[in-house]
Design an enzyme around this catalytic site. Structure first.
Site: not given
Lengths: 162, 796
Positions: B511, B553, B738-739, B743
């Protein structure tokens, strides 16, 4: 003979298709390579993953192992045949709304299995949903939102019926 | 960079202050309607005029020299176009896992692969390939190729490969051994000091743990299409994760200039790291060059298991010295990864794994030593986690053994030793907003840890034994600081005030295209669905380093903010000229810029674009913005995983009841997509812990279970309840705080499962995954025997 060519009439998504096919060709091969209907996916070819599922007389079946020649006189529905006057049908829409689609490669098969499941059992329990989807592999979603999509479909379909 | 960086943080803050419109919203994946309809064109669905089909002849030998290849019969078969092999192909060495500038370092990415080599090094290695009018003819043709092999000594079993003096699986092994590259060894003290400190500590523990080779199990088999045309241009379509790297490697291997190679990413039917490295694209390319026709090369599922990539099998030994309170004084990890027949990402995965040593726990002395080793088995490569699932499974099960031995609650032992936000870790690096302690505390509460652990522990009779366990894990955000990380984004305004965003990043079904549309939409105050996202085409989109290292991201999102902010400034400037107001007096809402004081004084994006193109207030220009983001901060995502399960001690079968991960991924840009990542990561972790393993015959080198029937991925009816919790405090360096999640979602699952199974079986030692029924039965039988001995001794 491996290369024996047969003439068959297949009823696919309500349309009669008149085809010359090799007797060994699977339904998946005919759909994808002859009719160019690529919504049905090749995932394994060994009846293990469910990406190639279609409805045959209302039952969800893996088209990768079914010889096309055996299907004359049967009603075959593929993912392309589920649309409702060109729009996504309730199940398809529910998969979208529930966020059940990531890479999407298993999605057509999942939607086909859901169609068969809900036809037989319009209000399945969570366990019945999981049981009904166990022949379809998915690697992205952990099945969580797919199960939610089936529940949402069930509510929406039942609501619309009655 | 730093000024721009401050500017975008201020801009982000202004949006947060007035309330976010698109960031943080549950917006469904923008590709999902097409996918639900079955209308998305994946690579195998592509039909190109004149397209023919490729097929590879794979080696049946684990290690052999090719003496002779006779292709006469294959070439004589009607419908065959080209037959390629070692004796008629370019012989340029490359590394399919190359990552640009890192490519220049032999330590990181040794070049050991060829399109075809004189020796085959694993069952599934490439021997030859053909192109033919149909798939069927191509399949018949490869069977007609006659090859004479001379067997070479092999190292198939990993236990054998790591021993000095074993046959070299690949001649690039260091000093006659199977070591790929070099040992990587570093810490905040010397290795001797670390070991001394461990041995002289009040409590010393040492455990060795094995993790299996597993496959990504993406649902879409590997497929490439190549089209070489008279003008000398080679176009490659691949369902891949790193188009620019692919272009460089393919151009090198086929001796073409990069301007003559175009790589286009197709819609991904799942990848998980398994499509990050160049695999058979070079074969498809060469077949097309020799045939002068577009060539499709589709691997069937068996070939997708035997001749692609997998997660490195590993053997890790963890040693820890602690004081009576459970404080880590020193810790040492020694890791061996099985890279298979070729170097690929081996040494690089060791490097990525080593970082995890230092960003989860603190100790006075921390030391990591690791290397990858060649073996005559299919190449390992990137897979979701990239060295991380292995070290976490080994260290987290070791930590639980320590907790039990010291009589400390596993939760408390971890809280005592984890890194802390904005403090330095053992290597002296600032940990940013590392909220692992909060993750543990949140999980403890939400999972009702103490009660469930106690209840399960008290109910240890009968056939079904309950176990409750947990663990923690960490994952990075991009390559920095190990390598410089970079992404460029271009956004173009259309004449009607909508926009197109070009990015070299790759949406793998995760996404990311949706995420970028939300971020750009927020900055431009434009509904995300009005922004088209074009991705990963080397001739069209700007540079990116690929969908890897949980960077998409974090890095791509920041680049998107920079480009969108640039465009926003241009829009405001033009509007300021049109409206004759200072831009400080302007506000933007839904693509309309108006006076802060009088909404009637306004102009739309459409009018602004027209004004700029007409050059009404300056030179005529197109409104576009291109910005690069280079990472300047190393930040990490964290997770604490809690689980409850049940073990059938008669069969060794494990039924997982619930998994509750608590993630610290900063601000979640899109919860719907975020949850999808977590759920999928749990699924993959459960398979890793309990059922998945590529089984290789140690005599022949053949994979024994190359099918979805025999390679056991979890099915819908086997999945537990998954309860997702987050600690969402924003990470300042991330886009809108954001992070990463991709994974981290899978890194900690296996350790928690092993710890819970151990708990269910009376804290029995488990030293490997997967915990198959067979393995657990042997553990249970040994445990029963040991308990009987203990009871007998007690009676005496």
């Amino acid at each position: 003979m491996d290369n024996e060519i047969l003439f068959v009439e297949l009823n696919i998504n309500g349309e009669l298709k008149y085809l010359h096919i090799n007797k060994k060709w699977t339904l998946l091969h005919v759909l994808r390579e002859v009719l160019n209907m690529t919504g049905t996916k090749y995932g394994c070819g060994t009846n293990d993953c469910g990406a190639c599922r279609v409805l045959i007389n209302g039952e969800a079946k893996n088209s990768c192992v079914i010889p096309a020649k055996n299907l004359e006189g049967k009603e075959i529905i593929t993912i392309e045949g589920l649309q409702d006057n060109g729009s996504l049908n309730t199940i398809q829409k529910s998969f979208v709304d529930a966020g059940a689609i990531q890479c999407g490669f298993c999605t057509p098969g999942m939607i086909i299995s859901t169609s068969a499941l809900l036809k037989k059992n319009p209000r399945p329990s969570e366990n019945e949903i999981r049981e009904g989807l166990k022949d379809n592999l998915c690697r992205c979603t952990g099945y969580v939102k797919i199960v939610e999509a089936v529940k949402l479909s069930s509510v929406r379909l039942e609501g619309s019926i009655g | 960079m730093s000024d721009r960086y401050t500017d975008i943080k201020n801009l982000e803050k202004s949006f947060r202050d007035k309330g976010l419109k698109y960031v943080g919203k549950r917006i469904f994946n923008r590709e999902s309607e097409m996918k639900a309809a079955g209308e998305t064109i994946y690579i195998d669905d592509m039909r190109i005029k004149g397209m023919i089909y490729g097929k590879i002849l794979f080696s049946p030998h684990a290690h052999a020299k090719i003496i002779k290849i006779d292709t006469k019969k294959a070439e004589a078969l009607p419908g065959v176009h080209a037959v390629i092999h070692y004796f008629n192909s370019p012989h340029v060495v490359y590394n399919g896992a190359a990552r640009f500038y890192m490519d220049s370092s032999p330590m990181d990415m040794p070049r050991t692969e060829y399109i075809f080599d004189e020796t085959v090094k694993y069952v599934g290695d490439r021997v030859a390939a053909v192109s033919a009018d149909t798939q069927k003819i191509a399949e018949q043709a490869v069977k007609l190729i006659e090859v004479e092999y001379q067997d070479l000594p092999s190292s198939i079993d990993f236990n054998k490969a790591v021993v000095n003096g074993s046959p070299q699986a690949n001649p690039n092994g260091k000093d006659g051994s199977n070591i790929c590259g070099e040992w990587l060894a570093y810490g905040n003290a010397t290795e001797e000091e670390t070991k001394e400190s461990i041995e002289s500590a009040e409590f010393t523990f040492k455990d060795t743990f094995r993790t299996p080779r597993v496959h990504h199990g993406y649902m879409e088999p590997v497929c490439h299409i190549a089209d070489y045309t008279r003008e000398g241009k080679l176009t490659i379509w691949s369902s891949c994760q790193n188009v620019f790297c692919f272009r460089d490697v393919i151009a090198r291997a086929l001796e073409l200039s990069q301007s003559k190679v175009r790589v286009i990413k197709t819609v991904s039917g799942g990848a998980f790291g398994g499509k990050l490295e160049v695999m058979h694209e070079v074969v498809a390319g060469l077949l097309s060059m020799r045939s002068r026709r577009p060539v499709k090369l589709l691997l069937n599922r068996k070939e997708t298991f035997i001749s692609t990539r997998s997660r490195h099998e590993a053997i890790l030994t963890v040693s820890t010295g602690l004081n009576r309170d459970g404080k880590i004084l020193a810790q040492h990890v020694e890791s061996r990864l099985n890279t298979g027949a070729y170097a690929g990402a081996g040494p690089n995965t060791v490097g990525a794994q080593s970082e995890k040593m230092f960003v989860l726990y603190n100790g006075d002395k921390m030391f990591y030593r690791g290397a990858s080793f060649y073996s005559n088995t299919p190449p390992a490569g990137a897979m979701r986690g990239y060295g991380s699932p292995q070290i976490h499974a080994a260290r987290e099960t070791h930590m639980d053994r320590i907790a039990v031995a010291l009589g400390i609650d596993p939760v408390e032992l971890r809280k005592l030793n984890v890194v802390l936000p904005y403090k330095n870790n053992s290597l002296g690096n600032n940990m940013h907003n590392a909220l692992i302690k909060e993750c543990i505390e949140t999980g403890e509460k939400e999972f009702n840890w103490a009660k469930r652990r106690k209840n399960a522990g008290e109910n240890q009779s009968g056939r079904y034994r309950r176990g409750v366990g947990m663990d923690i894990a960490v994952h990075g955000n991009g390559w920095f600081p190990v390598y410089q990380d970079l992404s460029t984004v271009t956004i173009k305004m259309n004449n009607d005030g909508t926009a197109v965003l070009l990015t070299g990043t790759h949406d793998l079904g995760t996404g990311s295209r949706t995420i970028f549309s939300q971020i750009a939409g927020e900055v431009l105050d434009m509904s995300p669905d009005l922004i088209e996202i074009i991705e990963a085409d080397t001739d069209i989109t700007p540079l990116d380093l690929g969908a890897q290292a949980s960077r998409t991201t974090y890095i791509g999102g920041n680049a998107t903010i920079l480009a969108a902010a640039n465009l926003r400034t241009q829009l405001l400037k033009e509007a300021s000229a049109i409206l004759k107001l200072d831009d400080s007096e302007l506000i933007i809402k839904d693509r309309i810029i108006s006076s802060r004081n009088d909404p009637q004084i306004s102009c739309s994006y459409t009018e602004i674009v027209a004004s700029a193109q007409a050059g009404k207030y300056g030179v005529q220009r197109d409104l576009t913005a291109t910005e690069s983001f280079e990472s300047v901060n190393s930040v990490d995502s964290y997770v604490a995983v809690f689980t409850e399960l049940e073990v059938d001690i008669n069969t060794g079968k494990v039924r997982v009841i619930e998994v509750l991960p608590v993630h610290n991924s900063g601000k979640v840009i899109n919860p719907l997509l975020f949850e999808g990542q977590v759920n999928g990561g749990v699924h993959m972790g459960l398979g890793y812990a309990l059922s998945e393993e590529m089984l290789i015959d140690s005599e022949t080198g053949r994979i024994k279970n190359p099918s979805f029937g025999k390679y056991k991925m979890f099915r819908a009816d086997q999945m537990p309840k998954i309860t997702i919790r987050t600690v969402e405090s924003p990470e300042e360096a991330g886009p809108f705080g954001a992070k990463s999640i991709g994974e981290c979602a899978t890194d900690g699952v296996a350790g928690a499962i092993v710890n819970a199974v151990s708990h269910a079986l009376g804290n029995v030692k488990l030293d490997r995954i997967p915990l198959t029924e067979e393995y657990l039965k042997s553990v249970i039988i040994a445990k029963v025997a040991a308990d009987i001995v203990i009871e007998e001794n007690e009676c005496e």
